[in-house]
Design an enzyme around this catalytic site. Structure first.
Site, PDB file in Angstrom:
ATOM      1  N   ARG A  26      13.974 -13.284  -0.010  1.00 22.56           N
ATOM      2  CA  ARG A  26      15.021 -12.267   0.023  1.00 22.56           C
ATOM      3  C   ARG A  26      16.227 -12.606  -0.849  1.00 22.56           C
ATOM      4  O   ARG A  26      17.108 -11.775  -1.035  1.00 22.56           O
ATOM      5  CB  ARG A  26      15.525 -12.059   1.470  1.00 22.56           C
ATOM      6  CG  ARG A  26      14.481 -11.506   2.424  1.00 22.56           C
ATOM      7  CD  ARG A  26      14.063 -10.082   2.083  1.00 22.56           C
ATOM      8  NE  ARG A  26      13.017  -9.603   2.993  1.00 22.56           N
ATOM      9  CZ  ARG A  26      11.710  -9.790   2.798  1.00 22.56           C
ATOM     10  NH1 ARG A  26      11.273 -10.438   1.714  1.00 22.56           N
ATOM     11  NH2 ARG A  26      10.829  -9.319   3.663  1.00 22.56           N
ATOM     12  N   ALA A  73       0.821  -1.210   0.000  1.00 28.47           N
ATOM     13  CA  ALA A  73       0.000   0.000   0.000  1.00 28.47           C
ATOM     14  C   ALA A  73       0.855   1.261   0.000  1.00 28.47           C
ATOM     15  O   ALA A  73       1.999   1.264   0.449  1.00 28.47           O
ATOM     16  CB  ALA A  73      -0.921  -0.002   1.221  1.00 28.47           C
ATOM     17  N   LYS A 105      -5.362 -14.629  -3.030  1.00 31.15           N
ATOM     18  CA  LYS A 105      -4.150 -14.325  -2.254  1.00 31.15           C
ATOM     19  C   LYS A 105      -4.435 -14.422  -0.764  1.00 31.15           C
ATOM     20  O   LYS A 105      -5.396 -13.808  -0.275  1.00 31.15           O
ATOM     21  CB  LYS A 105      -3.666 -12.911  -2.575  1.00 31.15           C
ATOM     22  CG  LYS A 105      -2.499 -12.432  -1.702  1.00 31.15           C
ATOM     23  CD  LYS A 105      -2.004 -11.064  -2.132  1.00 31.15           C
ATOM     24  CE  LYS A 105      -0.822 -10.603  -1.295  1.00 31.15           C
ATOM     25  NZ  LYS A 105      -1.202 -10.166   0.043  1.00 31.15           N
ATOM     26  N   SER A 145      -1.525  -2.607  -5.468  1.00 27.65           N
ATOM     27  CA  SER A 145      -2.420  -2.646  -4.312  1.00 27.65           C
ATOM     28  C   SER A 145      -3.622  -1.743  -4.559  1.00 27.65           C
ATOM     29  O   SER A 145      -3.483  -0.636  -5.098  1.00 27.65           O
ATOM     30  CB  SER A 145      -1.681  -2.167  -3.063  1.00 27.65           C
ATOM     31  OG  SER A 145      -2.581  -2.001  -1.994  1.00 27.65           O
ATOM     32  N   TYR A 165      -9.635  -5.851  -2.511  1.00 28.97           N
ATOM     33  CA  TYR A 165     -10.410  -6.330  -1.375  1.00 28.97           C
ATOM     34  C   TYR A 165     -11.873  -6.255  -1.794  1.00 28.97           C
ATOM     35  O   TYR A 165     -12.242  -5.393  -2.593  1.00 28.97           O
ATOM     36  CB  TYR A 165     -10.198  -5.440  -0.150  1.00 28.97           C
ATOM     37  CG  TYR A 165      -8.812  -5.500   0.424  1.00 28.97           C
ATOM     38  CD1 TYR A 165      -8.410  -6.576   1.209  1.00 28.97           C
ATOM     39  CD2 TYR A 165      -7.902  -4.475   0.192  1.00 28.97           C
ATOM     40  CE1 TYR A 165      -7.126  -6.626   1.758  1.00 28.97           C
ATOM     41  CE2 TYR A 165      -6.622  -4.527   0.734  1.00 28.97           C
ATOM     42  CZ  TYR A 165      -6.238  -5.604   1.518  1.00 28.97           C
ATOM     43  OH  TYR A 165      -4.988  -5.654   2.039  1.00 28.97           O
ATOM     44  N   THR A 202      -7.536 -10.563  -2.262  1.00 29.94           N
ATOM     45  CA  THR A 202      -6.989 -10.901  -0.944  1.00 29.94           C
ATOM     46  C   THR A 202      -8.088 -11.488  -0.077  1.00 29.94           C
ATOM     47  O   THR A 202      -9.142 -10.872   0.099  1.00 29.94           O
ATOM     48  CB  THR A 202      -6.399  -9.650  -0.278  1.00 29.94           C
ATOM     49  OG1 THR A 202      -5.340  -9.157  -1.104  1.00 29.94           O
ATOM     50  CG2 THR A 202      -5.855  -9.978   1.103  1.00 29.94           C
ATOM     51  N   HIS A 209       0.026 -12.590   4.177  1.00 37.82           N
ATOM     52  CA  HIS A 209      -0.026 -11.129   4.205  1.00 37.82           C
ATOM     53  C   HIS A 209       1.248 -10.577   4.843  1.00 37.82           C
ATOM     54  O   HIS A 209       1.216  -9.590   5.593  1.00 37.82           O
ATOM     55  CB  HIS A 209      -1.263 -10.679   4.990  1.00 37.82           C
ATOM     56  CG  HIS A 209      -1.911  -9.420   4.462  1.00 37.82           C
ATOM     57  ND1 HIS A 209      -3.208  -9.380   4.021  1.00 37.82           N
ATOM     58  CD2 HIS A 209      -1.443  -8.158   4.289  1.00 37.82           C
ATOM     59  CE1 HIS A 209      -3.519  -8.138   3.627  1.00 37.82           C
ATOM     60  NE2 HIS A 209      -2.447  -7.389   3.778  1.00 37.82           N
TER      61      HIS A 209
END
Lengths: 364, 364, 364, 364
Positions: free
Chosen positions: B297, B84, B238, B111, B139, B165, B262
């Site tokens: 990562r 976001a 998701k 997002s 959403y 999501t 999340h």
């Protein structure tokens, strides 16, 4: 500096000292693992997890550490692993290591990225012991002619095995070297792999750029067969972790398997070598010797390796720490400590000789 | 600041830098996990526990990282996860991310809580690469009309998938945000979800109050079916960790499953996504692609995900750290590092392409 | 001090504050575990090891935390565990706890080592909610008449259950208390257990000397049967970890089993209660409710307990930290945080109510 | 110094104090383990991993810690392990220990490397309790006549068992001792093992050089048989970890097996004694008692050992810490703490006596 060597009691003492006294660039080049260095740490930790269920009341007065090592006898089941550019650690570099290894009665694997020629190294080794053994580590680089020529040089110089590194299709990424802008120091040369382009070929951003041309990502088992046929010397494959690769190598004529992850310097996340060892031992099934390197720091680790089926271990970084502390004398002391620790370990585990080191010592 | 980017070698370097330079409120908003942040830590730690049993002597000279990703080709099996309010990290916000992702040849998931509109984001992406892909994260909030309208906007703007999501019936509690009295910064707007009430709707005590109206705790699979039928775009689910939910989603028409918790921001105590992944892969049984995010990562993590059956990974926070370090150039460098690490990982694991990444690399 | 309560977001915040502000003697009395405090630490760590495999896309808009608790309804599946001498934490002591628990709609278990009488506690509780529930914790001490009298007092005062502690044949050794020469503070009394000898009986070297006479090492199941027959109130057995003891208790008439190791204050080395819980649940086989205490600090722990078959959890030390921070308001905030966390946990795990919390949430 | 003893509540308190007050050479001699001291640490950690599933509601009012110990009764199932040169810890040395052990009603194993003679030790012990028991620890050194003579001295002095150490074909390497140039302090003698060569024989580089002549690497089971036949005293074998060695010893006439790794001072990497214990118990199958030492620091450890089938534990270093703190009074307090902790542990575990300590306490 040399005065301190006598007070070093363990390889850890040597490491602490070397990390304190070496200049940043060689220190970091030697110590580094790839990326987050998890495999580097795991290599060491995995040995410590193995418990030794020692035996008692065996006559160990006349014990011996002597061991068959690739078809001949060695003072102990150990050889010096190949490490590059040893003159960065001490002016005598590979010559000091060669003399110390010869004095200790163990083979030295000479890196093809050495700062001293194989002929000089052989001369140094045989000046101490005419029967001293040297194995030549090789990469198969893009210039196959140069590879064949180096194999022939090694043979001519009296090496009795080639050690082909197979875990390096590309160089692993060692972030410390990139930060330090690692380059071959002035006045030093990678003597076996010089190119027409001259020293500028050795500069660049980290070893993986400086030395990109020394390796070849296209290697397959056919290249191993080519090298096998290009030299009368037996070839040991170094850098294997998978059972199937160990078996394949043996089927294609490898005379030895060195279970290694390049000291954690190639693929970070690779398994600890001691965890890979039993799989490779099973796959090789006694057809050729299996060796192992990575994190060996104590005589107890040598016994652990043997109990898992290895014929010997190789030790790399501690030799560099020995060089940094005192050249030949430093390496000699490192090897002496390992020999003494292994001797004591044999005694305390109730073993007269290496053939007494069986798997039940780890799995009662 | 941008001058430093070239010296960052890993995503960890970017994270350290971003945590040092970002103001408290966005830094904590981005870094936080829910409650005690155990899942946040576990997401990362679980990758590191997987050992890669690399293969040797495969010709990897002509390897490629290219991968099918939701039915089309991507430069590597990776996409940018939705996060976001990216303008909190850099004034260019989502536009910088869109350009960098397009330049890297990977999809960006935008997002629905973005600080830039989907139309502007699409324009930025296609200005770099007309074939650039954008997926719209959604959403299903209380105002179903607004949801349908956003899906239509996304489609009209050229997005080629929706990412619904499903792990957010209520907002997870991130204590740092509450302490910081998190609010949407002045001059920034959640452009897709504006309400009649105006900016005051964005204020409050933590994101879970500020944004309560954007979600709906009454959601069921019927709502997913409604969205599926409301848009011609394929829908990826998701936030799934259970095999049965993955299977249910596929049976009801999901075109992809993104295994996610999340980023540890919803239910603290949820399993690490990499631990959940194999269960979902088994349940989906190849019917649709399975993606995974959470703690990725390193390039080695991408290979691990593929070896467990994922088609690709998504990367979230590191993109924000890239933004913070240098906008588009920072994100581009983050993606470049991942691409390079994955390429090297493929080579070192003995893989020519992603289809060579099979499960035996983790379980020999 | 009370001003800070509103800013405390977690029970850990309360703990940090209380450890900082409480005088040494009560602080150490409350925080201590026996001997090396390994069970104390393990109680907490064991909860964190359990992963919650949450469900998605369940309608949780109308969820409720209400739960049957020992035959009646409670606001959530939680009660206040008995802890001694609460006036050491705040002048209002047990009265504050009683009012807060009543306000939160959960039962309070009153310690028989309280600093306030059961009649006063009942009055405080029912002043907030006439339906407030109080359970009386009991030891069976050497003076059986006093025990019977206290059970009768509890019944007369309106308690609806007795909680018989069975893990204390002797007092556990808490070294901090011995170092602090723990004694009941001046002006405070263990009101239910006063002896003819007067306050001097409360002094001594540690709680285990001060209170030796309140317990009886000769207890057997016959004593439980005696208590069961001495009071019309149902008896819950507190302090059980073994399946066979749980089963025996139920067979002899226990109306509930509280799996507990006395907060790690009795036998250091005892298993974490959450590890003991499934064994006891299996043994009880649904005949009576099973409760659990020890290390519960998050709403997620409440869900974990229920998923393992517990009917509710009990929370002890955090209530004391709430008292220390602000008396009734502090305890109320502690219970409010737990209620809110449990409500959010229910939602995020996809549960409408406690009967949706099934074992597959932990073992998918 | 002695004034502090009363405030020491645990063996850890004694250790902290001793490490602070002892001179470097004896402190390090006592505390050291071999090499990297991993077994030293593991000895302790392994006890802590065992959970005690205590029983409730057993009448433990009349419990007793008394236990059969090698055929006779002892106050608790514990004896003092042999440790060398106790006068380094306190001028009264072994005499203080002997008096304290006698006072506590437990046997003392006298090290053959003691700084006080067995006759003096026996006199001290019997002055406190005519029934006090002393066992003589023995090495079989190169001079078999001296060994036989010492066995006879021990018998004549009233010892009722010999404890033959079998884990010391050579001395383990304790690096601290080498660094400290450990030597027997001036004015102190290893009274039982004096050689013609005089005190110079005790000097050197570490204990393993100073005392090399006291052991013999050629020992086999035949030497045990020889010792067994050389003395009417029963012989306990100390230093066994393998089931097969335990069984062999029993078959050849050992009257007891002491599972020990010499306090982690011999082979670093050896298993924790508590992990070895069950294997040896199984192999011995009740034919003779099994004892265990190594890392015992709490009364709970005594119960754990018994639950695994040991007849008793031995405690070494804590006795030295007791000596350092206050001579006989210090040792007495150490033993008193252990006795009290074991008594409380018995009660809290629901055991009336040692025969109630069964294996289900650890494996429910």
């Amino acid at each position: 500096m040399g005065a301190e060597i006598g007070e070093f009691l363990s390889l850890d003492d040597f490491e602490r000292h070397a990390l304190a006294v070496l200049p940043t660039m060689p220190r970091d080049y030697y110590r580094s693992g790839a990326w987050a260095e998890t495999t580097l740490a795991e290599n060491r930790a995995a040995w410590d997890r193995l418990r030794i269920w020692y035996r008692v009341m065996r006559d160990v007065a006349l014990r011996t550490s002597r061991a068959e090592l690739m078809g001949r006898n060695a003072a102990m089941p150990l050889c010096v692993a190949p490490t590059a550019l040893q003159r960065m650690a001490h002016p005598d570099g590979e010559l000091a290591t060669a003399r110390a290894a010869a004095g200790a009665g163990v083979p030295m694997i000479l890196s093809s990225l050495s700062s001293t020629s194989v002929e000089e190294v052989r001369a140094a080794a045989t000046s101490v012991d005419p029967a001293a053994r040297t194995w030549m580590q090789m990469y198969i680089g893009r210039d196959r002619g140069a590879v064949r020529a180096l194999a022939q040089r090694a043979h001519a110089a009296g090496c009795d095995a080639l050690v082909l590194t197979v875990d390096t299709p590309v160089w692993g990424i060692r972030e410390r070297d990139i930060r330090n802008h690692f380059r071959v120091p002035d006045g030093m040369r990678i003597v076996h792999l010089e190119r027409a382009g001259g020293p500028s070929g050795h500069e660049g951003r980290g070893i993986h750029e400086a030395l990109a041309w020394t390796i070849d990502a296209s290697l397959t088992w056919k290249d191993f067969e080519w090298l096998r046929d290009s030299s009368p010397l037996p070839v040991i494959l170094k850098g294997i972790c998978r059972a199937e690769d160990a078996a394949r190598g043996v089927e294609l004529g490898a005379q030895g398997i060195l279970v290694s992850n390049h000291g954690g310097r190639q693929l970070d996340g690779a398994p600890a070598t001691v965890d890979a060892l039993p799989h490779c031992v099973d796959a090789v099934a006694g057809r050729v010797p299996v060796l192992v390197d990575g994190g060996v720091r104590r005589g107890t680790d040598v016994l652990r390796a043997l109990a898992l089926g290895a014929q010997a271990v190789c030790v790399g970084r501690p030799v560099l720490w020995g060089l940094a502390a005192g050249g030949e004398a430093g390496v000699a002391r490192v090897l002496e400590i390992l020999a003494h620790e292994f001797d004591v370990t044999l005694a305390l585990a109730g073993c007269q000789c290496v053939s007494d080191v069986t798997s039940d010592l780890l799995r009662p």
